[in-house]
Write an enzyme that holds these catalytic residues in place. Structure first.
Site, PDB file in Angstrom:
ATOM      1  N   GLY A 160      37.452 -22.515 -78.304  1.00 14.89           N
ATOM      2  CA  GLY A 160      38.408 -23.481 -77.800  1.00 14.89           C
ATOM      3  C   GLY A 160      39.502 -23.836 -78.774  1.00 14.89           C
ATOM      4  N   CYS A 161      39.456 -23.315 -80.006  1.00 15.27           N
ATOM      5  CA  CYS A 161      40.493 -23.633 -80.980  1.00 15.27           C
ATOM      6  C   CYS A 161      41.393 -22.426 -81.133  1.00 15.27           C
ATOM      7  CB  CYS A 161      39.869 -23.995 -82.325  1.00 15.27           C
ATOM      8  SG  CYS A 161      41.086 -24.395 -83.578  1.00 15.27           S
ATOM      9  N   GLY A 162      42.637 -22.574 -80.727  1.00 15.93           N
ATOM     10  CA  GLY A 162      43.527 -21.431 -80.724  1.00 15.93           C
ATOM     11  C   GLY A 162      44.316 -21.239 -81.981  1.00 15.93           C
ATOM     12  N   CYS A 222      43.247 -22.326 -85.369  1.00 14.11           N
ATOM     13  CA  CYS A 222      42.540 -22.496 -86.628  1.00 14.11           C
ATOM     14  C   CYS A 222      42.947 -21.388 -87.592  1.00 14.11           C
ATOM     15  CB  CYS A 222      41.034 -22.445 -86.408  1.00 14.11           C
ATOM     16  SG  CYS A 222      40.412 -23.800 -85.395  1.00 14.11           S
TER      17      CYS A 222
END
Length: 276
Positions: A108-110, A112
């Site tokens: 869900g972290c695009g 990082c």
């Protein structure tokens, strides 16, 4: 290829009693995106529609301007993940060497691992005016997503990104445990099918983040509709990019945060008169 859905044994404690049995849960796999022999990013995602993901990620990151700039794309299964191995045309080789980075991105972290604030909040592409949409179209589009989410129907644990047009309804839908991945998969599928996004809307079963807006702008869609609330930065980015951002969307209504002109007043007036 890795199965996107797995069966897990579990105990269930509910209403003071215990039971046992299987439950379907989504798979999560390390996905390494490599270009011209070097790793650019490692993201965690659902091992499905991986060609779409590789192409969409390449486009939204600005690594390629079209799928044709990716000369080869191989999906390599490894013991602990999957490599999406791409070779770019020579004209892009120098660019990728300059921009190469290594990301260990949680689900869900695009963004990082991006090494500068300026890169994280880079301006989005400016989206052309495009068409207007009627409120009933937006509500019908968002209501149409759930029956098409095959993995989510089984697991209740994944996001979806879809593309809807007035002529064809939901043309394409992609799912992933990561909301950014789902949008990249959608972008890749549309690009390979040579679908122009200017005549439709992007639908998201998640909140709207700044990168979601950046990816929608890269896709060229004039309207993004989400079931959850946008962040303040996402609203500012959508305003600057010329994107109409509608959120908290349900089958009975929605809220418009930016560029409401695409939800034309005369269209809403006609609908009100029709209902009356």
């Amino acid at each position: 290829m890795h199965d996107p859905v797995r069966k897990a044994r579990r105990q269930v404690w509910r209403d003071g009693s215990r039971s046992e049995g299987p439950r379907l849960i989504p798979e999560e796999t390390a996905l390494a995106l490599t270009y011209n022999g070097g790793t650019y990013a490692v993201m965690m995602g659902t091992p499905q529609n991986l060609r779409d993901f590789a192409v969409g990620f390449s486009l939204s990151e600005g690594i390629a301007q079209s799928p044709d700039e990716i000369e080869t794309l191989d999906i390599i299964e490894l013991d602990d993940g999957i490599e999406l191995r791409m070779w770019l045309k020579p004209s892009k080789a120098a660019l990728i060497n300059e921009r190469r980075r290594h990301i260990a991105g949680p689900t869900g972290c695009g963004i990082c691992g991006i090494d500068s604030i300026a890169e994280a909040v880079r301006p989005a592409a400016i989206v052309p005016e495009g068409r207007s949409f009627a409120p009933h179209e937006i509500m019908a589009a968002i209501a149409a997503i759930a029956p098409l989410q095959q993995i989510n129907i089984e697991t209740r644990a994944v996001h979806a990104a879809a593309f809807w047009t007035p002529a064809r309804g939901i043309m394409c839908l992609r799912e992933d445990v990561g909301r950014h991945n789902a949008l990249d998969k959608l972008a890749g599928a549309l690009a390979q099918a040579k679908v122009a996004a200017g005549e439709g809307m992007v639908l998201l079963t998640s909140r709207v983040s700044v990168e979601t807006v950046q990816k929608t702008a890269a896709l060229g869609a004039p309207l993004v509709v989400a079931v959850s609330t946008p962040t303040a930065l996402a609203v500012r980015m959508a305003e600057a990019a010329g994107i109409t951002l509608a959120a908290i969307a349900r089958s009975d209504g929605f809220e418009v945060f930016t560029h409401p002109k695409r939800i034309a007043a005369e269209v809403m007036a006609k609908e009100a008169a029709h209902v009356a």
